[in-house]
Scaffold this motif. Structure first.
Motif, PDB file in Angstrom:
ATOM      1  N   VAL A 274     -10.951  58.784  51.850  1.00 44.65           N
ATOM      2  CA  VAL A 274     -10.168  59.474  52.867  1.00 44.65           C
ATOM      3  C   VAL A 274      -9.678  58.422  53.848  1.00 44.65           C
ATOM      4  O   VAL A 274     -10.435  57.541  54.266  1.00 44.65           O
ATOM      5  N   ALA A 275      -8.382  58.492  54.184  1.00 44.97           N
ATOM      6  CA  ALA A 275      -7.784  57.514  55.083  1.00 44.97           C
ATOM      7  C   ALA A 275      -6.982  58.223  56.163  1.00 44.97           C
ATOM      8  O   ALA A 275      -6.641  59.402  56.031  1.00 44.97           O
ATOM      9  N   ARG A 276      -6.700  57.478  57.228  1.00 49.91           N
ATOM     10  CA  ARG A 276      -5.793  58.003  58.244  1.00 49.91           C
ATOM     11  C   ARG A 276      -4.404  58.085  57.617  1.00 49.91           C
ATOM     12  O   ARG A 276      -3.983  57.159  56.925  1.00 49.91           O
ATOM     13  N   ARG A 277      -3.714  59.170  57.884  1.00 50.58           N
ATOM     14  CA  ARG A 277      -2.362  59.286  57.354  1.00 50.58           C
ATOM     15  C   ARG A 277      -1.422  58.451  58.216  1.00 50.58           C
ATOM     16  O   ARG A 277      -1.450  58.543  59.441  1.00 50.58           O
ATOM     17  N   VAL A 278      -0.624  57.634  57.580  1.00 49.54           N
ATOM     18  CA  VAL A 278       0.298  56.775  58.342  1.00 49.54           C
ATOM     19  C   VAL A 278       1.729  56.948  57.849  1.00 49.54           C
ATOM     20  O   VAL A 278       1.975  57.461  56.761  1.00 49.54           O
ATOM     21  N   ASP A 279       2.631  56.527  58.700  1.00 53.99           N
ATOM     22  CA  ASP A 279       4.029  56.375  58.297  1.00 53.99           C
ATOM     23  C   ASP A 279       4.164  54.937  57.789  1.00 53.99           C
ATOM     24  O   ASP A 279       4.118  53.998  58.585  1.00 53.99           O
ATOM     25  N   ILE A 280       4.257  54.787  56.478  1.00 53.31           N
ATOM     26  CA  ILE A 280       4.241  53.440  55.888  1.00 53.31           C
ATOM     27  C   ILE A 280       5.476  52.640  56.308  1.00 53.31           C
ATOM     28  O   ILE A 280       6.601  53.122  56.222  1.00 53.31           O
TER      29      ILE A 280
ATOM     30  N   ASP B 132       8.677  43.792  67.501  1.00 58.54           N
ATOM     31  CA  ASP B 132       7.279  43.666  67.938  1.00 58.54           C
ATOM     32  C   ASP B 132       6.322  44.140  66.841  1.00 58.54           C
ATOM     33  O   ASP B 132       5.228  43.581  66.677  1.00 58.54           O
ATOM     34  N   GLU B 133       6.738  45.128  66.060  1.00 60.70           N
ATOM     35  CA  GLU B 133       5.899  45.591  64.948  1.00 60.70           C
ATOM     36  C   GLU B 133       5.810  44.503  63.878  1.00 60.70           C
ATOM     37  O   GLU B 133       4.718  44.221  63.357  1.00 60.70           O
ATOM     38  N   LEU B 134       6.940  43.897  63.565  1.00 60.10           N
ATOM     39  CA  LEU B 134       6.976  42.852  62.548  1.00 60.10           C
ATOM     40  C   LEU B 134       6.081  41.683  62.961  1.00 60.10           C
ATOM     41  O   LEU B 134       5.331  41.127  62.152  1.00 60.10           O
ATOM     42  N   GLU B 135       6.164  41.327  64.231  1.00 60.01           N
ATOM     43  CA  GLU B 135       5.344  40.258  64.787  1.00 60.01           C
ATOM     44  C   GLU B 135       3.860  40.575  64.595  1.00 60.01           C
ATOM     45  O   GLU B 135       3.074  39.748  64.127  1.00 60.01           O
ATOM     46  N   LYS B 136       3.481  41.819  64.951  1.00 60.08           N
ATOM     47  CA  LYS B 136       2.085  42.268  64.812  1.00 60.08           C
ATOM     48  C   LYS B 136       1.637  42.206  63.355  1.00 60.08           C
ATOM     49  O   LYS B 136       0.527  41.774  63.048  1.00 60.08           O
ATOM     50  N   ILE B 137       2.497  42.663  62.473  1.00 60.70           N
ATOM     51  CA  ILE B 137       2.175  42.706  61.046  1.00 60.70           C
ATOM     52  C   ILE B 137       1.951  41.295  60.502  1.00 60.70           C
ATOM     53  O   ILE B 137       0.979  41.032  59.797  1.00 60.70           O
ATOM     54  N   LYS B 138       2.825  40.381  60.880  1.00 58.32           N
ATOM     55  CA  LYS B 138       2.676  39.006  60.393  1.00 58.32           C
ATOM     56  C   LYS B 138       1.402  38.361  60.933  1.00 58.32           C
ATOM     57  O   LYS B 138       0.686  37.672  60.209  1.00 58.32           O
TER      58      LYS B 138
ATOM     59  N   GLY C  84       0.991  50.631  58.235  1.00 57.47           N
ATOM     60  CA  GLY C  84       1.556  51.935  58.568  1.00 57.47           C
ATOM     61  C   GLY C  84       1.372  52.248  60.035  1.00 57.47           C
ATOM     62  O   GLY C  84       0.509  51.672  60.701  1.00 57.47           O
ATOM     63  N   ARG C  85       2.233  53.157  60.511  1.00 52.86           N
ATOM     64  CA  ARG C  85       2.141  53.631  61.896  1.00 52.86           C
ATOM     65  C   ARG C  85       1.248  54.862  61.908  1.00 52.86           C
ATOM     66  O   ARG C  85       1.509  55.832  61.193  1.00 52.86           O
TER      67      ARG C  85
ATOM     68  N   ILE D 296      -0.161  50.267  64.757  1.00 51.76           N
ATOM     69  CA  ILE D 296       0.008  49.828  63.365  1.00 51.76           C
ATOM     70  C   ILE D 296      -1.360  49.470  62.788  1.00 51.76           C
ATOM     71  O   ILE D 296      -2.130  48.760  63.430  1.00 51.76           O
ATOM     72  N   VAL D 297      -1.649  49.985  61.605  1.00 46.39           N
ATOM     73  CA  VAL D 297      -2.900  49.625  60.944  1.00 46.39           C
ATOM     74  C   VAL D 297      -2.621  49.175  59.511  1.00 46.39           C
ATOM     75  O   VAL D 297      -1.600  49.526  58.921  1.00 46.39           O
TER      76      VAL D 297
END
Ligand code: ADP
Ligand code: MG
Length: 238
Positions: free
Chosen positions: A77-83, A143-149, A178-179, A187-188
């Motif tokens: 079971v996982a948190r549902r995210v917006d991929i 900022d999301e891309l930065e976090k992901i990298k 995903g968000r 973002i996780v």
């Protein structure tokens, strides 16, 4: 249970919690954008088990993931995210498309890790994209891309060190983020971390233990996956 999505390696189901998903790991394997297909008994269970162990370890090291709990056999079971429709590839050693793209020999150790971004779009064949393509396609905010990298590099540090303890070289791997729903502010790390998505070579012999066994017909896939699982379990105990 209502099926939300059936992919190449997993099925996603709704649960009674709106912000959770049930993820079932399938025995199916595909390669070359789905052109090569096969099924391997117990792959789903091995991949589920490895993903759970690695996500738990990453959480302990401060990397937020979608993982909530192990449901046994082939399901979590996982948190549902917006991929985020970006596949983040982190590389330590040359293999696969990087050898083709650069002419560097397979096995060449990179001076420092290389990060690549691919547009997660089956119809387009998951093409590599630059930050500017990502901006134009609105795949992620800067900022999301930065976090992901940044997260990808941190995951690389943690996993490289850990797999070394297991006598394995982490050549490269693919991550998805995903968000978190409903706010989408956080973002996780999502999806899976398995030998389907990582290249892992035996430290001593250089033998390929991951999905390249299937891509390149290098012998028993499950033997390689089981060996990785056994070594990971020992490394976690030591
Ligand atoms: P694919 O064939 O697209 O690679 P998979 O078989 O890997 O699909 O199935 C998993 C799908 O579910 C992927 O598209 C992945 O992006 C998505 N996914 C993974 N984790 C989550 C999550 N926590 N919430 C929503 N979608 C997720
Ligand atoms: Mg997938």
């Amino acid at each position: 249970m209502k099926l939300i999505y059936e992919g190449k390696a997993k099925r996603l189901y709704e649960t009674d919690q709106a912000n959770e998903v049930l993820i079932e790991f399938k025995d199916d394997a595909t390669a070359f954008n789905g052109a090569k297909k096969a099924s391997f008994a117990s792959k789903g269970k091995i991949n589920k088990t490895l993903s759970v162990l690695l996500y738990k370890m990453l959480e302990k090291e401060g990397v937020p993931t979608h993982f909530l709990r192990d449901e046994g056999d082939v399901t979590i079971v996982a948190r549902r995210v917006d991929i985020v429709k970006i596949e983040l590839v982190v590389r330590n050693v040359v293999a696969g498309s990087l050898a083709k793209r650069t002419g560097l020999p397979e096995g060449h150790k990179l001076r420092q890790p290389i990060i690549e971004t691919y547009y997660k779009d089956d119809a387009l064949g998951d093409p590599m994209v630059t930050d500017e393509h990502i901006r134009e396609l609105n795949l992620a905010r800067p900022d999301e891309l930065e976090k992901i990298k940044r997260s990808g590099l941190k995951v690389n540090q943690i996993l490289t060190k850990f797999f070394a303890k297991a006598g394995l070289i982490l050549v490269d791997f693919k991550l998805e983020y995903g968000r978190l729903l409903p706010s989408m502010h956080n973002i996780v790390l999502a999806d899976e971390i398995t030998p389907d998505t990582c290249r892992l070579w035996d430290e001593k012999t250089g033998a390929k233990m991951d999905k390249d066994r299937f891509r390149q017909d290098l012998g028993d896939l499950i033997e390689g996956y089981n060996e990785i699982l056994t070594r990971v379990q020992h490394a976690l105990e030591s």
